[in-house]
Structures are given as C-alpha cells and as structure tokens.
Design an enzyme around this catalytic site. Structure first.
Site, PDB file in Angstrom:
ATOM      1  N   ASP A 208     105.662  46.375  47.429  1.00 38.78           N
ATOM      2  CA  ASP A 208     104.034  46.432  47.509  1.00 38.78           C
ATOM      3  C   ASP A 208     104.289  45.863  45.668  1.00 38.78           C
ATOM      4  O   ASP A 208     105.009  46.270  45.072  1.00 38.78           O
ATOM      5  CB  ASP A 208     103.267  47.920  47.797  1.00 38.78           C
ATOM      6  CG  ASP A 208     101.993  47.552  48.236  1.00 38.78           C
ATOM      7  OD1 ASP A 208     101.585  47.439  49.368  1.00 38.78           O
ATOM      8  OD2 ASP A 208     100.920  46.881  46.958  1.00 38.78           O
TER       9      ASP A 208
ATOM     10  N   LYS B 169      95.480  32.331  57.764  1.00 39.60           N
ATOM     11  CA  LYS B 169      95.802  33.315  59.048  1.00 39.60           C
ATOM     12  C   LYS B 169      95.748  32.327  60.021  1.00 39.60           C
ATOM     13  O   LYS B 169      96.969  32.200  60.591  1.00 39.60           O
ATOM     14  CB  LYS B 169      94.666  34.544  59.027  1.00 39.60           C
ATOM     15  CG  LYS B 169      94.731  35.024  58.025  1.00 39.60           C
ATOM     16  CD  LYS B 169      95.528  36.028  57.674  1.00 39.60           C
ATOM     17  CE  LYS B 169      95.037  36.872  56.670  1.00 39.60           C
ATOM     18  NZ  LYS B 169      96.118  37.243  56.721  1.00 39.60           N
TER      19      LYS B 169
ATOM     20  N   TYR C 166      89.847  32.639  53.631  1.00 44.49           N
ATOM     21  CA  TYR C 166      90.902  33.533  54.618  1.00 44.49           C
ATOM     22  C   TYR C 166      91.184  32.614  55.823  1.00 44.49           C
ATOM     23  O   TYR C 166      92.063  33.113  56.531  1.00 44.49           O
ATOM     24  CB  TYR C 166      90.033  34.204  54.726  1.00 44.49           C
ATOM     25  CG  TYR C 166      90.061  35.837  55.592  1.00 44.49           C
ATOM     26  CD1 TYR C 166      91.737  36.339  54.892  1.00 44.49           C
ATOM     27  CD2 TYR C 166      90.530  36.190  56.948  1.00 44.49           C
ATOM     28  CE1 TYR C 166      91.555  37.325  55.835  1.00 44.49           C
ATOM     29  CE2 TYR C 166      90.820  36.893  57.204  1.00 44.49           C
ATOM     30  CZ  TYR C 166      91.734  37.999  55.990  1.00 44.49           C
ATOM     31  OH  TYR C 166      91.892  38.937  57.111  1.00 44.49           O
TER      32      TYR C 166
ATOM     33  N   ASP D  17     106.014  41.304  43.449  1.00 44.87           N
ATOM     34  CA  ASP D  17     104.756  40.158  43.635  1.00 44.87           C
ATOM     35  C   ASP D  17     105.402  39.390  44.622  1.00 44.87           C
ATOM     36  O   ASP D  17     106.111  38.019  44.243  1.00 44.87           O
ATOM     37  CB  ASP D  17     104.199  39.287  42.221  1.00 44.87           C
ATOM     38  CG  ASP D  17     103.119  38.509  42.008  1.00 44.87           C
ATOM     39  OD1 ASP D  17     102.679  38.638  43.394  1.00 44.87           O
ATOM     40  OD2 ASP D  17     102.032  37.882  41.433  1.00 44.87           O
ATOM     41  N   VAL D  18     104.891  39.377  46.485  1.00 39.11           N
ATOM     42  CA  VAL D  18     105.586  38.366  46.739  1.00 39.11           C
ATOM     43  C   VAL D  18     104.715  37.080  46.897  1.00 39.11           C
ATOM     44  O   VAL D  18     105.396  36.175  48.060  1.00 39.11           O
ATOM     45  CB  VAL D  18     105.306  38.731  48.340  1.00 39.11           C
ATOM     46  CG1 VAL D  18     106.236  40.316  48.158  1.00 39.11           C
ATOM     47  CG2 VAL D  18     103.626  39.362  48.641  1.00 39.11           C
TER      48      VAL D  18
END
Length: 284
Positions: free
Chosen positions: A37, A160, A156, A63-64
């Site tokens: 996380d 997605k 968004y 931090d991905v």
C-alpha cells in the site's frame, strides 16, 4: 486456482477496502501474504490484524505508479517467499470531472494508478509465473465503470475500460502460449470502501493545487457525489469470499450488482445498433 494453502498472494492497495478484504480471505485459506500500500499507516494496521489471525505477512510500502518501486516490491516478495501464485492488482483512485476541466496531472495520476500499475506488475510477475509453470492467477480490479459509461467521470471510465481490455487481451496471449496462468477482472458496483478519500493517497508529483479546478464547483460536487455513492453502497464484508470463490470457479468477469446487467446489455445493444449515449435514457 483450486488450491490456496501455502500459496503466495501479492496484493496491491491492501491497506483497506477490497485489497484488505481479499487479503483476509486469502489468509483464511492458508495463503502467505505480500501486502502493498502507498499508505504506510494503513498497511501496518492491516498487516498486524492479519498476523494476529495467524497469517504470514510481508509488508511492502511502495508507490505502484512508479515502475522501479513495483520491481522492488516483486523482488522482495520473491526473496522472501520464493514464488508468487496469486497477483491482485487492486490499487487505484477515482477522480471526477469533465475532460475540459480536469487538470492534466489528474489524468496522469489516474492512468498511472488504475492502469499502468497493473501493466508494471504484470510485466514483472508474468515471466516469474511462467517460469514456475504452476497453476497461478491474476486478478485485476476494474469496476462496473469498465463495462458501462456515464457522465461526470471520463477519466475513471477510461482507465477502468482499459483495465478490462488489458485483462481480456492478456488472457488471449497466455492461452496462445499454453500457459497455466488464469486471469479474472473484478468489476464491482458501489461498495463501502475508502475510494472517495483518494486525495489522501495523492503522490507529491501530482499534487500541484494551483489549478483553479481544485476550488471549482465541479471539483467539490465530484467529491460530494463520490462520498455519497460509496457510503450508501453495498457492505464490503462478503467481497473477499465472493472474489475467491469466483476465482476457484474460474470466473473471468466477477461482478457484484445484478442491477447493472440490464445497463450492460443495453449498452451492447446500442453499440450493435449504432446508437450513441443518451443521458435521458441513462437517468431513466
């Protein structure tokens, strides 16, 4: 995947919400956990709660949205557990605002968080899974917003939809080489998560608030709407069990709200018949 005991799950965004619920179910099935996380405090609280339940947990504060940090996250998991059997790409944010108002840094952030983080993890993990040559699974967390569209959240919806397409296309590619890796894409509707509090996870490089948008009615209306739909959403308690059961049953598309099935079907019908988006129809 049919067997979970002693397998290794790497889960991003595991400090709360879907990531934590999936981690709890993985632990209940005897899996070893590598939890990531961006929020160090949330991560530590979640990890400690799972350790108290007897789970073996590796915490990975990263931090991905940064590929080098994803590489280090995966390397630490392999160094600790020697394998990765279940990858859950859950980290993500939800940002509202029309395309002509939303600052470019918000586009860069949401694309990095919602889609590129999945790309970084899959690019690093899939070769490892192929080398293992065992039954493995990858779950990409998208949204029902990746199967339908609406007004107010183009960024968004864009990310997605990209997550759904990424998962579908990668599934084709893995089938083409006879891989044992299976994929699923999780497309939930509104659930009581912490998603509306995305601002507290904003990395510094995306945090220039000089743009007037951040003081605009659109910005505050988007935040208020997000808080309402999340807080009044489905309780999250059963999500972990539902997702793992779906994976056990080899479901590719994992949905949570049957009420969206009609909207998904109508969208497909509109596409086939050449009809464009109609806001009046959407509002019913």
């Amino acid at each position: 995947m049919k067997e979970f005991k002693n397998k290794v799950a790497l889960i991003t965004g595991a400090g709360n919400g879907f990531g934590f619920e999936i981690a709890k179910e993985c632990a209940a099935r005897g899996m070893k956990l590598a939890l990531n996380d961006i929020d160090k405090k949330d991560l530590e609280i979640a990890s400690e709660a799972l350790r108290k339940e007897g789970a073996e947990v590796l915490t990975l504060h990263a931090d991905v949205t940064i590929p080098e940090e994803v590489d280090k996250m995966v390397d630490r998991t392999i160094d600790t557990f020697g394998q990765i059997d279940f990858l859950v790409n859950n980290a993500g944010v939800a940002i509202a605002g029309p395309v002509w108002e939303l600052p470019l840094q918000d586009w860069e952030w949401i694309v990095s968080a919602n889609i590129m983080s999945q790309v970084y993890a899959m690019k690093k993990v899939i070769p490892l899974m192929l080398k293992q040559n065992t039954e493995c699974h990858i779950l990409n967390v998208a949204s029902v917003a990746g199967l339908i569209t609406s007004n107010g959240m183009p960024a968004y919806h864009t990310t997605k939809h990209a997550s759904v397409a990424l998962t579908e296309s990668t599934s084709f590619d893995l089938q083409a080489i006879g891989s044992k890796i299976k994929l699923s894409v999780f497309c939930p509707g509104f659930v009581q998560t912490d998603l509306h509090n995305y601002e507290r996870h904003r990395p510094e490089r995306f945090n220039d608030k000089s743009d007037p948008y951040y003081q605009s009615p659109s910005y505050f209306a988007g935040q208020k709407r997000a808080e309402f739909v999340i807080k009044t959403g489905m309780p999250i308690d059963s999500i972990g069990m539902s997702v793992l059961t779906a994976i056990e049953e080899d479901q590719f598309y994992i949905l949570t709200h049957p009420l969206y099935n009609t909207i998904i079907g109508r969208r497909v019908k509109d596409m086939l018949e050449g009809r464009g988006p109609d806001l009046q129809v959407l509002r019913g």
